[in-house]
Enzyme design. Structure first.
Site, PDB file in Angstrom:
ATOM      1  N   ARG A  44      -1.200  -9.541  12.860  1.00  0.00           N
ATOM      2  CA  ARG A  44      -1.284  -8.304  12.431  1.00  0.00           C
ATOM      3  C   ARG A  44      -1.942  -9.131  11.484  1.00  0.00           C
ATOM      4  NH1 ARG A  44       4.124  -5.612  10.751  1.00  0.00           N
ATOM      5  NH2 ARG A  44       2.873  -3.979   9.324  1.00  0.00           N
ATOM      6  N   ARG A  51      11.703  -5.535   5.471  1.00  0.00           N
ATOM      7  CA  ARG A  51      11.764  -4.692   5.162  1.00  0.00           C
ATOM      8  C   ARG A  51      12.224  -3.226   6.091  1.00  0.00           C
ATOM      9  NH1 ARG A  51       5.748  -1.231   5.297  1.00  0.00           N
ATOM     10  NH2 ARG A  51       5.802  -2.668   7.291  1.00  0.00           N
ATOM     11  N   ARG A  73      10.681  -1.768  11.517  1.00  0.00           N
ATOM     12  CA  ARG A  73       9.860  -1.273  11.693  1.00  0.00           C
ATOM     13  C   ARG A  73       9.386  -1.522  12.468  1.00  0.00           C
ATOM     14  NH1 ARG A  73       4.558  -0.205   8.221  1.00  0.00           N
ATOM     15  NH2 ARG A  73       3.643  -0.798   9.951  1.00  0.00           N
ATOM     16  N   LYS A  85       0.826  -1.390   0.179  1.00  0.00           N
ATOM     17  CA  LYS A  85      -0.267  -0.009   0.303  1.00  0.00           C
ATOM     18  C   LYS A  85       1.057   1.688   0.251  1.00  0.00           C
ATOM     19  CE  LYS A  85      -1.854  -1.441   3.362  1.00  0.00           C
ATOM     20  NZ  LYS A  85      -1.642  -2.682   4.191  1.00  0.00           N
ATOM     21  N   ARG A 101      -9.857   0.939   8.498  1.00  0.00           N
ATOM     22  CA  ARG A 101      -9.583  -0.560   8.953  1.00  0.00           C
ATOM     23  C   ARG A 101     -10.676  -1.805  10.008  1.00  0.00           C
ATOM     24  NH1 ARG A 101      -3.773   0.675   9.071  1.00  0.00           N
ATOM     25  NH2 ARG A 101      -2.571  -1.411   9.147  1.00  0.00           N
TER      26      ARG A 101
HETATM   27  P1  AP5 Z   1       5.138  -1.535   2.003  1.00  0.00           P
HETATM   28  O1  AP5 Z   1       4.120  -0.858   1.056  1.00  0.00           O
HETATM   29  O2  AP5 Z   1       5.583  -1.096   3.348  1.00  0.00           O
HETATM   30  O3  AP5 Z   1       3.817  -2.608   2.842  1.00  0.00           O
HETATM   31  P2  AP5 Z   1       2.184  -1.553   3.232  1.00  0.00           P
HETATM   32  O4  AP5 Z   1       1.178  -2.517   2.819  1.00  0.00           O
HETATM   33  O5  AP5 Z   1       1.830  -0.298   3.456  1.00  0.00           O
HETATM   34  O6  AP5 Z   1       2.382  -2.324   4.111  1.00  0.00           O
HETATM   35  P3  AP5 Z   1       2.122  -2.081   5.684  1.00  0.00           P
HETATM   36  O7  AP5 Z   1       2.799  -2.646   7.020  1.00  0.00           O
HETATM   37  O8  AP5 Z   1       2.269  -0.438   6.421  1.00  0.00           O
HETATM   38  O9  AP5 Z   1       0.694  -2.495   6.349  1.00  0.00           O
HETATM   39  P4  AP5 Z   1       0.289  -2.303   6.930  1.00  0.00           P
HETATM   40  O10 AP5 Z   1      -0.942  -1.179   6.851  1.00  0.00           O
HETATM   41  O11 AP5 Z   1       0.282  -3.436   8.963  1.00  0.00           O
HETATM   42  O12 AP5 Z   1       0.857  -1.059   8.460  1.00  0.00           O
HETATM   43  P5  AP5 Z   1       0.145   0.478   8.885  1.00  0.00           P
HETATM   44  O13 AP5 Z   1       1.762   1.351   8.747  1.00  0.00           O
HETATM   45  O14 AP5 Z   1      -0.697   0.991   8.619  1.00  0.00           O
HETATM   46  O15 AP5 Z   1       5.683  -2.835   1.741  1.00  0.00           O
HETATM   47  C1  AP5 Z   1       5.958  -3.921   2.365  1.00  0.00           C
HETATM   48  C2  AP5 Z   1       7.439  -4.256   2.183  1.00  0.00           C
HETATM   49  O16 AP5 Z   1       7.471  -4.820   0.983  1.00  0.00           O
HETATM   50  C3  AP5 Z   1       8.616  -3.253   1.758  1.00  0.00           C
HETATM   51  O17 AP5 Z   1       9.921  -3.475   2.487  1.00  0.00           O
HETATM   52  C4  AP5 Z   1       8.260  -3.115   0.148  1.00  0.00           C
HETATM   53  O18 AP5 Z   1       9.533  -2.639  -0.396  1.00  0.00           O
HETATM   54  C5  AP5 Z   1       8.148  -4.468   0.213  1.00  0.00           C
HETATM   55  N1  AP5 Z   1       7.207  -4.699  -1.444  1.00  0.00           N
HETATM   56  C6  AP5 Z   1       6.206  -3.869  -2.130  1.00  0.00           C
HETATM   57  N2  AP5 Z   1       5.916  -4.583  -2.973  1.00  0.00           N
HETATM   58  C7  AP5 Z   1       6.241  -5.129  -3.189  1.00  0.00           C
HETATM   59  C8  AP5 Z   1       6.397  -6.301  -4.388  1.00  0.00           C
HETATM   60  N3  AP5 Z   1       5.710  -6.407  -5.670  1.00  0.00           N
HETATM   61  N4  AP5 Z   1       6.990  -7.025  -4.530  1.00  0.00           N
HETATM   62  C9  AP5 Z   1       8.461  -7.496  -3.405  1.00  0.00           C
HETATM   63  N5  AP5 Z   1       8.385  -6.700  -2.248  1.00  0.00           N
HETATM   64  C10 AP5 Z   1       7.283  -5.246  -2.547  1.00  0.00           C
HETATM   65  O19 AP5 Z   1      -0.076   0.344  10.390  1.00  0.00           O
HETATM   66  C11 AP5 Z   1       1.043  -0.263  11.608  1.00  0.00           C
HETATM   67  C12 AP5 Z   1       0.169  -0.379  12.754  1.00  0.00           C
HETATM   68  O20 AP5 Z   1      -0.479   1.334  13.561  1.00  0.00           O
HETATM   69  C13 AP5 Z   1      -1.318  -1.271  12.717  1.00  0.00           C
HETATM   70  O21 AP5 Z   1      -0.585  -2.385  13.069  1.00  0.00           O
HETATM   71  C14 AP5 Z   1      -2.311  -0.998  14.053  1.00  0.00           C
HETATM   72  O22 AP5 Z   1      -0.924  -0.910  15.117  1.00  0.00           O
HETATM   73  C15 AP5 Z   1      -1.690   1.070  13.691  1.00  0.00           C
HETATM   74  N6  AP5 Z   1      -2.777   1.586  12.327  1.00  0.00           N
HETATM   75  C16 AP5 Z   1      -2.535   2.131  11.309  1.00  0.00           C
HETATM   76  N7  AP5 Z   1      -3.637   2.503  10.699  1.00  0.00           N
HETATM   77  C17 AP5 Z   1      -4.562   2.456  11.941  1.00  0.00           C
HETATM   78  C18 AP5 Z   1      -5.973   2.179  11.893  1.00  0.00           C
HETATM   79  N8  AP5 Z   1      -6.478   3.248  10.831  1.00  0.00           N
HETATM   80  N9  AP5 Z   1      -7.071   1.640  12.895  1.00  0.00           N
HETATM   81  C19 AP5 Z   1      -6.630   1.571  13.868  1.00  0.00           C
HETATM   82  N10 AP5 Z   1      -4.783   1.033  14.122  1.00  0.00           N
HETATM   83  C20 AP5 Z   1      -4.230   1.414  13.093  1.00  0.00           C
END
Ligand code: AP5
Length: 213
Positions: free
Chosen positions: A171, A127, A160, A13, A88
């Site tokens: 997760r 990552r 992270r 994402k 979410r």
């Molecule tokens: P990346 O692009 O970073 O993936 P992502 O989908 O953004 O993953 P996240 O881990 O950031 O998502 P998340 O939803 O768990 O975390 P968030 O920060 O929102 O890519 C991941 C890796 O893959 C990278 O190394 C990249 O280089 C690689 N990659 C990408 N595309 C690729 C490809 N095609 N091929 C190979 N490699 C590839 O949330 C974190 C925490 O915050 C949650 O757990 C929760 O506690 C809290 N939180 C956030 N938002 C909320 C909410 N709305 N409500 C409640 N809690 C929340």
């Protein structure tokens, strides 16, 4: 243009949002990034969010909804935005529907990135992110030129705290139970576009561009 990017942790994402932002001249709003910034600055919200995030659980809806409401009132978002990591849960989606209605705005697309779990675990545990410019690397698929250092600004990359295998497993479970049901919520509004999130980053981006035409 107003877009939601849905998908499990590690689906890409953040990676795809950064490409969309450049071409479509809209802003990325990532609730994960906002919460991490609150933690870095040791705000009251950051302190409250810490335990949930480290365990891979969701931060309570009321805290997240209060946080995003402030963001949506900023004029910078008038030109459009891509939401990464929000909504979410069903209460967050209902809250956001209400917010859009009050502002007399509509969503254009809900893009769902689909990637198998085994690939997600491989991606997340490898990552690394630049804390300065936010560039996302991967030790397997997209490593920096110098180990541990951002190519763009020379800053030391971070791993992270929620990217350990045990936390990633939780997760993924939380995604299945609390976030995946949102696909139905937006299917009913006719907004969902399913995207194959496997393969080359640019190839995935091209699939996104095709469905947004
Ligand atoms: P990346 O692009 O970073 O993936 P992502 O989908 O953004 O993953 P996240 O881990 O950031 O998502 P998340 O939803 O768990 O975390 P968030 O920060 O929102 O890519 C991941 C890796 O893959 C990278 O190394 C990249 O280089 C690689 N990659 C990408 N595309 C690729 C490809 N095609 N091929 C190979 N490699 C590839 O949330 C974190 C925490 O915050 C949650 O757990 C929760 O506690 C809290 N939180 C956030 N938002 C909320 C909410 N709305 N409500 C409640 N809690 C929340």
């Amino acid at each position: 243009m107003r877009i939601i990017l849905l998908g499990p942790p590690g689906a890409g994402k953040g990676t795809q949002a950064k490409l969309i932002v450049k071409d479509y001249h809209i802003l990325q709003l990532s609730t994960g990034d906002l919460l991490r910034e609150n933690r870095r600055q040791a705000t009251a919200l950051g302190d409250k969010a810490q335990t949930y995030m480290d365990a891979g659980d969701l931060v309570p809806d009321s805290l997240v909804l209060d946080m995003v409401e402030v963001e949506f009132n900023k004029p910078e978002l008038d030109a459009g935005y891509i939401l990464d990591g929000f909504p979410r849960t069903c209460p967050q989606a209902d809250g956001f529907d209400g917010l859009l209605k009050n502002m007399n705005l509509q969503l254009d697309h809900v893009l769902v990135l689909e990637v198998p779990d085994a690939e997600l675990i491989r991606r997340l545990t490898a990552r690394r992110t630049c804390p300065e410019c936010g560039h996302i690397y991967n030790l397997i698929f997209n490593p920096p030129q110098s180990e541990g250092i951002c190519d763009h600004d020379g800053v030391t990359l971070v791993h992270r705290s929620d990217d350990t295998e045990v936390t990633v497993q939780n997760r993924l479970k939380v995604y299945q139970e609390q976030t995946k049901p949102l696909i139905d919520h937006y299917e009913q509004q006719g907004l969902v576009r399913h995207i194959d999130g496997t393969g080359d980053v640019q190839a995935i981006y091209q699939r996104i561009r095709n469905v947004m035409k």
